[in-house]
Design a protein around this motif. Sequence first.
Motif, PDB file in Angstrom:
ATOM      1  N   MET A   1       0.854  -1.102   0.160  1.00  0.00           N
ATOM      2  CA  MET A   1       0.019   0.058  -0.037  1.00  0.00           C
ATOM      3  C   MET A   1       0.891   1.236  -0.024  1.00  0.00           C
ATOM      4  O   MET A   1       1.762   1.296   0.748  1.00  0.00           O
ATOM      5  CB  MET A   1      -0.876   0.243   1.282  1.00  0.00           C
ATOM      6  N   LEU A   2       0.644   2.047  -1.176  1.00  0.00           N
ATOM      7  CA  LEU A   2       1.366   3.242  -1.143  1.00  0.00           C
ATOM      8  C   LEU A   2       0.480   4.452  -1.319  1.00  0.00           C
ATOM      9  O   LEU A   2      -0.439   4.272  -1.961  1.00  0.00           O
ATOM     10  CB  LEU A   2       2.414   3.113  -2.535  1.00  0.00           C
ATOM     11  N   ASP A   3       0.824   5.520  -0.936  1.00  0.00           N
ATOM     12  CA  ASP A   3      -0.024   6.875  -1.024  1.00  0.00           C
ATOM     13  C   ASP A   3       0.981   7.608  -2.009  1.00  0.00           C
ATOM     14  O   ASP A   3       2.018   7.777  -1.676  1.00  0.00           O
ATOM     15  CB  ASP A   3      -0.203   7.591   0.300  1.00  0.00           C
ATOM     16  N   VAL A   4       0.391   7.953  -3.084  1.00  0.00           N
ATOM     17  CA  VAL A   4       1.035   8.570  -4.010  1.00  0.00           C
ATOM     18  C   VAL A   4       0.543  10.001  -4.176  1.00  0.00           C
ATOM     19  O   VAL A   4      -0.550  10.153  -4.843  1.00  0.00           O
ATOM     20  CB  VAL A   4       1.043   7.965  -5.587  1.00  0.00           C
TER      21      VAL A   4
ATOM     22  N   TRP B   1       2.215   4.447 -13.488  1.00  0.00           N
ATOM     23  CA  TRP B   1       3.078   3.284 -13.809  1.00  0.00           C
ATOM     24  C   TRP B   1       2.468   2.214 -12.906  1.00  0.00           C
ATOM     25  O   TRP B   1       2.431   0.870 -13.111  1.00  0.00           O
ATOM     26  CB  TRP B   1       4.590   3.716 -13.217  1.00  0.00           C
ATOM     27  N   LEU B   2       2.284   2.544 -11.509  1.00  0.00           N
ATOM     28  CA  LEU B   2       1.453   1.353 -10.645  1.00  0.00           C
ATOM     29  C   LEU B   2       0.346   0.864 -11.316  1.00  0.00           C
ATOM     30  O   LEU B   2       0.077  -0.334 -10.937  1.00  0.00           O
ATOM     31  CB  LEU B   2       1.362   2.142  -9.234  1.00  0.00           C
ATOM     32  N   GLU B   3      -0.573   1.621 -11.842  1.00  0.00           N
ATOM     33  CA  GLU B   3      -1.810   1.056 -12.201  1.00  0.00           C
ATOM     34  C   GLU B   3      -1.315   0.137 -13.510  1.00  0.00           C
ATOM     35  O   GLU B   3      -2.203  -0.875 -13.544  1.00  0.00           O
ATOM     36  CB  GLU B   3      -2.667   2.208 -12.771  1.00  0.00           C
ATOM     37  N   ALA B   4      -0.563   0.399 -14.276  1.00  0.00           N
ATOM     38  CA  ALA B   4       0.234  -0.470 -15.215  1.00  0.00           C
ATOM     39  C   ALA B   4       0.749  -1.893 -14.763  1.00  0.00           C
ATOM     40  O   ALA B   4       0.680  -2.889 -15.292  1.00  0.00           O
ATOM     41  CB  ALA B   4       1.281  -0.060 -16.225  1.00  0.00           C
ATOM     42  N   GLN B   5       0.970  -1.883 -13.413  1.00  0.00           N
ATOM     43  CA  GLN B   5       1.350  -3.042 -12.897  1.00  0.00           C
ATOM     44  C   GLN B   5       0.336  -4.007 -12.123  1.00  0.00           C
ATOM     45  O   GLN B   5       0.465  -4.632 -11.474  1.00  0.00           O
ATOM     46  CB  GLN B   5       2.536  -2.739 -11.684  1.00  0.00           C
ATOM     47  N   GLY B   6      -1.035  -3.334 -12.086  1.00  0.00           N
ATOM     48  CA  GLY B   6      -1.793  -3.966 -11.687  1.00  0.00           C
ATOM     49  C   GLY B   6      -2.519  -3.265 -10.459  1.00  0.00           C
ATOM     50  O   GLY B   6      -3.446  -3.766  -9.634  1.00  0.00           O
ATOM     51  N   ALA B   7      -1.833  -2.263  -9.785  1.00  0.00           N
ATOM     52  CA  ALA B   7      -2.497  -1.587  -8.607  1.00  0.00           C
ATOM     53  C   ALA B   7      -3.824  -0.690  -8.759  1.00  0.00           C
ATOM     54  O   ALA B   7      -3.986  -0.337  -9.908  1.00  0.00           O
ATOM     55  CB  ALA B   7      -1.322  -0.420  -8.253  1.00  0.00           C
TER      56      ALA B   7
END
Length: 74
Positions: free
Chosen positions: A23-26, A36-42
Motif C-alpha cells: 500500500m502506497l500513497d502517491v 506506472w503503478l496502475e500498469a502494474q495492476g495497482a
Amino acid sequence: ADDAATAIALIAAAMCACTPPFMLDVPEAHSDVAHWLEAQGATTPRTFMRMIRGAYPAIESPGAVFAVAGPELA
C-alpha cells in the motif's frame, strides 16, 4: 527520490524484494508514478489526505515525495 524514474526504480525494487500486498500513497503531483503503478495492476481503493501540523519540509515539497507508506504498515 530525485525524479520519477528513480522513484519508479526504487518502488519496483521494493516490490520485487517483498511479498504483496503493498500500500502506497502517491501524491497527486506524481501522476506518472501512479500511472506506472496502475500498469502494474495497482488500484486506488481510497483517497487519502495527509495532514501536517507545523513545518516538515521533506513532505511539504511535492517534488521530494513520490510515495508514502501509511500507518497500515505499523
